[in-house]
Structure formats: structure tokens, C-alpha cells
Design an enzyme around this catalytic site. Sequence first.
Site, mmCIF file in Angstrom:
data_model
loop_
_atom_site.group_PDB
_atom_site.id
_atom_site.type_symbol
_atom_site.label_atom_id
_atom_site.label_comp_id
_atom_site.label_asym_id
_atom_site.label_seq_id
_atom_site.Cartn_x
_atom_site.Cartn_y
_atom_site.Cartn_z
ATOM 1 N N CYS A 77 -2.212 -6.313 -4.879
ATOM 2 C CA CYS A 77 -1.506 -5.041 -5.057
ATOM 3 C C CYS A 77 -0.007 -5.217 -4.775
ATOM 4 C CB CYS A 77 -2.149 -3.945 -4.201
ATOM 5 S SG CYS A 77 -1.601 -2.286 -4.654
ATOM 6 N N HIS A 175 -7.564 -3.977 -6.367
ATOM 7 C CA HIS A 175 -8.054 -4.324 -5.024
ATOM 8 C C HIS A 175 -9.441 -4.945 -5.145
ATOM 9 C CE1 HIS A 175 -4.968 -2.433 -2.469
ATOM 10 N NE2 HIS A 175 -4.830 -1.613 -3.479
ATOM 11 N N GLU A 177 -11.196 -6.231 -2.906
ATOM 12 C CA GLU A 177 -11.994 -5.865 -1.726
ATOM 13 C C GLU A 177 -12.601 -4.473 -1.844
ATOM 14 O OE1 GLU A 177 -7.982 -4.084 -0.710
ATOM 15 O OE2 GLU A 177 -8.715 -5.778 -1.902
#
Length: 193
Positions: A77, A175, A177
Site C-alpha cells: 500500500c 493489502h 494480509e
Amino acid sequence: MKIVIIDYGAGNIQSIRFAIARLGYEAVLSHDPETIRSADKVIFPGVGEAASAMEKLRATGIDKLIPELRQPVLGICLGMQLMCASSEEGNTRGMGIFDVEIIKFTPEVKVPQIGWNSIYGLKTALFNGIREQEFMYLVHSYYAPVSEAAIALTDYGVKYASALHRDNFYGVQFHPEKSSSAGAVILRNFLEL
């Protein structure tokens, strides 16, 4: 394998650490140059505003350290955006790893882009096992225009680079994650590079 997540006060480090733990690895949070240098893999996260994040990196010298690293580095990001030449956000000079200028989405689209969007035009081993048009989770108001460094693309009012690659450096606008099982595959691919 020694995995270091660069800790410079950027928001999403714990969620990245937990995502890596779910893959069976342990990651260390650090801003210590020697710890970062000695890592096998480095993750450079980021949530927030470009100018103030860059200020924190300059204060610790991490802005000079990252471009010198020789092991695989993954910017996430804002981390990816700060690895570029510059950002319109706060008129910020970046690290120049990617010869890309980050620009703001036009008012024709809802800013920030928040939510799931698809990635396509996938290149490099980072995307092994990921299908074209796979959905990833994004939160951002600024983007990387398509360039030679682009290894994944996304459409949101414009076509933009949702992932970049040069030498040992990778960057993803999304992202991983927070991108469910597909994001976990991308993190595993990075750790296995």
C-alpha cells in the site's frame, strides 16, 4: 528464515505479522538498520499519509537503507507508493526505486477506493497460483500509473498498476494480509522467492 517487517509507526504491521504467522512463519518488527539488513525477507508496510510517513523514514535513515537492500523486499500500500519517485500526496519525494510518480484519482470516482477489486495482467512468481481477475482488498486515494514496472493491473476509473517489480523489489497497492486466501498465497509466494 528471518522475516523483518519494518516498524516506523505505519498502521497495518500487526495484521501483516498475524497473516505471516498463519502461514507458519514468524516475523520480527524492527526499525533497527542491522536487523533489517540481516533479514532474508523484508516487508515494508504502510497506512497513512505519504509526507508524514516519509518524514518518519528520513528521521531514522530507513529511507536510505531500503533502496540499498539486496534481499527480496515487499512494499504494501503506502509502502509501495513511497518506493516510487514521488507522490502528489503532500508533494512527497519518494525513494525512487520505481521510476513512477504516484497521482490522485480524479473526482469522477469515489475517493478513497475502499473494498474489493480485481487484478489482472499478472506477471512474476509473486502471482504463482493466482488467477486473472482475482479480487484483492484495497484502500487508497492515490495510484501508480501503468509503467514498465507494472506486474498487475486494476481498473478504477482508470487502469493503474496494482503491483510493481524491479530487481529484488516488489510492491502491491492492495493489502494481501486482508485479501483472504488469495492474499495468503501472494504472501507465501513472496516468502518463497
